[in-house]
Motif scaffolding. Structure first.
Motif, PDB file in Angstrom:
ATOM      1  N   VAL A  85     -34.502 -41.758  -5.419  1.00  0.00           N
ATOM      2  CA  VAL A  85     -34.924 -40.819  -6.455  1.00  0.00           C
ATOM      3  C   VAL A  85     -34.868 -39.415  -5.865  1.00  0.00           C
ATOM      4  N   ILE A  86     -34.213 -38.515  -6.575  1.00  0.00           N
ATOM      5  CA  ILE A  86     -34.102 -37.131  -6.121  1.00  0.00           C
ATOM      6  C   ILE A  86     -34.678 -36.232  -7.198  1.00  0.00           C
ATOM      7  N   LEU A  87     -35.690 -35.490  -6.834  1.00  0.00           N
ATOM      8  CA  LEU A  87     -36.337 -34.577  -7.780  1.00  0.00           C
ATOM      9  C   LEU A  87     -35.909 -33.164  -7.421  1.00  0.00           C
ATOM     10  N   ASP A  88     -34.935 -32.662  -8.161  1.00  0.00           N
ATOM     11  CA  ASP A  88     -34.263 -31.424  -7.794  1.00  0.00           C
ATOM     12  C   ASP A  88     -34.605 -30.300  -8.769  1.00  0.00           C
ATOM     13  N   ILE A  89     -35.151 -29.231  -8.246  1.00  0.00           N
ATOM     14  CA  ILE A  89     -35.559 -28.095  -9.067  1.00  0.00           C
ATOM     15  C   ILE A  89     -34.353 -27.461  -9.761  1.00  0.00           C
ATOM     16  N   HIS A  90     -33.263 -27.316  -9.001  1.00  0.00           N
ATOM     17  CA  HIS A  90     -32.066 -26.668  -9.561  1.00  0.00           C
ATOM     18  C   HIS A  90     -31.501 -27.469 -10.723  1.00  0.00           C
ATOM     19  N   ALA A  91     -31.434 -28.779 -10.586  1.00  0.00           N
ATOM     20  CA  ALA A  91     -30.907 -29.626 -11.664  1.00  0.00           C
ATOM     21  C   ALA A  91     -31.785 -29.537 -12.913  1.00  0.00           C
ATOM     22  N   ALA A  92     -33.123 -29.535 -12.699  1.00  0.00           N
ATOM     23  CA  ALA A  92     -34.041 -29.451 -13.838  1.00  0.00           C
ATOM     24  C   ALA A  92     -33.885 -28.119 -14.569  1.00  0.00           C
ATOM     25  N   ASP A  93     -33.760 -27.041 -13.812  1.00  0.00           N
ATOM     26  CA  ASP A  93     -33.613 -25.731 -14.444  1.00  0.00           C
ATOM     27  C   ASP A  93     -32.252 -25.602 -15.123  1.00  0.00           C
ATOM     28  N   THR A  94     -31.222 -26.186 -14.518  1.00  0.00           N
ATOM     29  CA  THR A  94     -29.898 -26.189 -15.144  1.00  0.00           C
ATOM     30  C   THR A  94     -29.943 -26.870 -16.501  1.00  0.00           C
ATOM     31  N   THR A  95     -30.713 -27.949 -16.591  1.00  0.00           N
ATOM     32  CA  THR A  95     -30.852 -28.674 -17.855  1.00  0.00           C
ATOM     33  C   THR A  95     -31.367 -27.746 -18.950  1.00  0.00           C
ATOM     34  N   LEU A  96     -32.429 -27.022 -18.650  1.00  0.00           N
ATOM     35  CA  LEU A  96     -33.054 -26.159 -19.647  1.00  0.00           C
ATOM     36  C   LEU A  96     -32.126 -25.019 -20.062  1.00  0.00           C
ATOM     37  N   LEU A  97     -31.489 -24.386 -19.068  1.00  0.00           N
ATOM     38  CA  LEU A  97     -30.610 -23.254 -19.376  1.00  0.00           C
ATOM     39  C   LEU A  97     -29.364 -23.709 -20.134  1.00  0.00           C
ATOM     40  N   SER A  98     -28.829 -24.868 -19.761  1.00  0.00           N
ATOM     41  CA  SER A  98     -27.659 -25.395 -20.473  1.00  0.00           C
ATOM     42  C   SER A  98     -28.017 -25.735 -21.913  1.00  0.00           C
ATOM     43  N   LEU A  99     -29.197 -26.313 -22.097  1.00  0.00           N
ATOM     44  CA  LEU A  99     -29.635 -26.651 -23.454  1.00  0.00           C
ATOM     45  C   LEU A  99     -29.797 -25.398 -24.299  1.00  0.00           C
ATOM     46  N   ARG A 108     -27.188 -22.846 -35.189  1.00  0.00           N
ATOM     47  CA  ARG A 108     -28.321 -23.353 -35.984  1.00  0.00           C
ATOM     48  C   ARG A 108     -29.641 -22.735 -35.549  1.00  0.00           C
ATOM     49  N   TYR A 109     -29.762 -22.412 -34.256  1.00  0.00           N
ATOM     50  CA  TYR A 109     -31.051 -21.960 -33.739  1.00  0.00           C
ATOM     51  C   TYR A 109     -30.924 -20.641 -32.978  1.00  0.00           C
ATOM     52  N   ASP A 110     -31.964 -19.829 -33.088  1.00  0.00           N
ATOM     53  CA  ASP A 110     -32.179 -18.726 -32.162  1.00  0.00           C
ATOM     54  C   ASP A 110     -33.041 -19.264 -31.029  1.00  0.00           C
ATOM     55  N   VAL A 111     -32.742 -18.833 -29.808  1.00  0.00           N
ATOM     56  CA  VAL A 111     -33.376 -19.440 -28.638  1.00  0.00           C
ATOM     57  C   VAL A 111     -33.917 -18.364 -27.704  1.00  0.00           C
ATOM     58  N   THR A 112     -35.107 -18.624 -27.180  1.00  0.00           N
ATOM     59  CA  THR A 112     -35.708 -17.768 -26.156  1.00  0.00           C
ATOM     60  C   THR A 112     -36.072 -18.625 -24.954  1.00  0.00           C
ATOM     61  N   VAL A 113     -35.646 -18.173 -23.758  1.00  0.00           N
ATOM     62  CA  VAL A 113     -36.030 -18.844 -22.513  1.00  0.00           C
ATOM     63  C   VAL A 113     -36.792 -17.823 -21.667  1.00  0.00           C
ATOM     64  N   PRO A 114     -38.100 -17.959 -21.554  1.00  0.00           N
ATOM     65  CA  PRO A 114     -38.877 -16.977 -20.787  1.00  0.00           C
ATOM     66  C   PRO A 114     -38.489 -16.977 -19.306  1.00  0.00           C
ATOM     67  N   VAL A 115     -38.675 -15.847 -18.669  1.00  0.00           N
ATOM     68  CA  VAL A 115     -38.454 -15.777 -17.213  1.00  0.00           C
ATOM     69  C   VAL A 115     -39.423 -16.730 -16.521  1.00  0.00           C
ATOM     70  N   GLU A 116     -40.670 -16.678 -16.927  1.00  0.00           N
ATOM     71  CA  GLU A 116     -41.674 -17.621 -16.405  1.00  0.00           C
ATOM     72  C   GLU A 116     -41.695 -18.822 -17.346  1.00  0.00           C
ATOM     73  N   ARG A 117     -40.794 -19.759 -17.119  1.00  0.00           N
ATOM     74  CA  ARG A 117     -40.601 -20.848 -18.069  1.00  0.00           C
ATOM     75  C   ARG A 117     -41.177 -22.193 -17.635  1.00  0.00           C
ATOM     76  N   ASN A 118     -41.751 -22.240 -16.441  1.00  0.00           N
ATOM     77  CA  ASN A 118     -42.309 -23.498 -15.947  1.00  0.00           C
ATOM     78  C   ASN A 118     -43.802 -23.586 -16.254  1.00  0.00           C
ATOM     79  N   ILE A 119     -44.180 -24.630 -16.972  1.00  0.00           N
ATOM     80  CA  ILE A 119     -45.584 -24.888 -17.276  1.00  0.00           C
ATOM     81  C   ILE A 119     -46.160 -25.773 -16.177  1.00  0.00           C
ATOM     82  N   LYS A 120     -47.352 -25.435 -15.702  1.00  0.00           N
ATOM     83  CA  LYS A 120     -47.969 -26.171 -14.594  1.00  0.00           C
ATOM     84  C   LYS A 120     -48.088 -27.657 -14.926  1.00  0.00           C
ATOM     85  N   ARG A 121     -47.775 -28.469 -13.917  1.00  0.00           N
ATOM     86  CA  ARG A 121     -47.821 -29.921 -14.091  1.00  0.00           C
ATOM     87  C   ARG A 121     -48.567 -30.545 -12.908  1.00  0.00           C
ATOM     88  N   ASP A 122     -49.533 -31.400 -13.218  1.00  0.00           N
ATOM     89  CA  ASP A 122     -50.266 -32.121 -12.179  1.00  0.00           C
ATOM     90  C   ASP A 122     -49.903 -33.604 -12.135  1.00  0.00           C
TER      91      ASP A 122
END
Length: 348
Positions: A85-99, A108-122
């Motif tokens: 299992v590889i948990l890769d920050i770059h791959a996860a961020d690529t997913t969001l930006l590509s989407l 169909r949609y207007d899209v906003t991606v905030p600079v601070e786009r990561n929500i804290k996760r525990d």
């Protein structure tokens, strides 16, 4: 009898010539074009969601961003026979930006991606967190002035590699046939929050894979993606999967419009320059003509301009005016196309 036959041949020739003239004449006053028509997806979001804020809640302290060479050498050190299992920050961020790019490009949609786009996760990476509070959702939507919030709640990948070296003896020494495969399994989970509405959930899991064989070891691995490249490809594939679920697909359709001059038609010049608004103004002037043929054809063109603007009701209204002003078979066919297009939107 011979004279009668000759007369019949002359009549037939005249009719054929007339038909050819009519077709050529019609074509010379009609210009074709191709438009892209959206076909709604089965899971397309409700019409009251036109804009989205995209954020990421999949990353916790288990995620890393290893360098490409370091990650590749780690797999080589295990003889390229490893499942991890590889948990890769770059791959996860690529997913969001590509989407974000895909959703915006869908039209169909207007899209906003905030600079601070990561929500804290525990939570651990393999757990889906609880839904965000309605107050949190409301604040984010208000801050970025969007209708809804799309959150990637989970994203993980598992790389599975295999390597074999088949050897056999030959007259000139030992021969090799190398074979390697790379499977990248991904799991992702998205939620779409809209204040005051039910949360929409999108779970995804699949595997993409590559394999190569060669008698040259270096060449074989050069033709395989690196582990890091495969991780990024998995992220892009996740984005494509989500986009396919909630965005319309676009199919090419043939349309046409009437010309009012065989050479240097003003409407065609403007359409060729993608100046639809100016073409509409020109056709509006032509629609004031006292000649029914010109008026009807201008009204037909105005129907097309309305369709290009996405206003199918107005397009139908102009097409009906054209039909009543001056009948032409193109208008009848066009009305049927507009009806079918409107029906497909109603069944979304």
């Amino acid at each position: 009898m011979m004279q009668l036959k000759n007369k019949l041949n002359i009549v037939e020739l005249f009719i054929i010539s007339l038909m050819v003239f009519t077709i050529v004449s019609c074509k010379s006053y009609y210009s074709a074009l191709t438009i892209e028509t959206p076909v709604p997806s089965k899971e397309e979001l409700p019409d009251d969601i036109q804009s989205l804020t995209l954020m990421n809640r999949s990353i916790n302290n288990q995620y890393t961003d290893l360098q490409e060479d370091s990650l590749q050498n780690y797999f080589y050190s295990h003889d390229y026979q490893l499942a991890a299992v590889i948990l890769d920050i770059h791959a996860a961020d690529t997913t969001l930006l590509s989407l974000a790019d895909l959703l915006y490009s869908s039209g169909r949609y207007d899209v906003t991606v905030p600079v601070e786009r990561n929500i804290k996760r525990d939570n651990p990476y393999n757990e889906i967190p609880d839904t965000l509070s309605s107050e949190t959702v409301r604040k984010i939507c208000e801050e970025y002035n969007t209708d809804a919030l799309l959150v990637m709640e989970q994203f993980s990948t598992k790389a599975m590699t295999d390597f074999t070296d088949e050897k056999w003896a030959g007259n000139d020494g030992t021969y090799h046939n190398y074979y390697a495969s790379l499977d990248m399994k991904y799991n992702a989970f998205f939620r779409i929050y809209k204040p005051g509405s039910k949360t929409i959930e999108i779970p995804l899991n699949d595997t993409i894979y590559w394999d190569r064989s060669d008698d040259n070891l270096d060449r074989m691995f050069r033709n395989l993606p690196t582990i890091k490249q495969a991780l990024v490809s998995a992220g892009i594939k996740v984005a494509l999967d989500v986009d396919a679920k909630i965005s319309p697909t676009w199919i090419p359709e043939k349309r046409g419009y009437f010309l009012f001059s065989r050479k240097n038609d003003r409407g065609k010049q403007l359409m060729d320059e993608n100046k639809t608004d100016e073409a509409r103004d020109y056709w509006m002037q032509m629609a004031q003509s006292d000649k029914k043929k010109i008026k009807g054809r201008a009204e037909y063109n105005l129907a097309l301009a309305s369709e290009l603007d996405g206003d199918l009701d107005q397009a139908t209204e102009w097409a009906l005016k054209s039909y009543n002003t001056y009948y032409q078979y193109q208008t009848e066919l066009y009305l049927k196309k507009l009806d079918a297009k409107k029906a497909s939107k109603l069944t979304k």
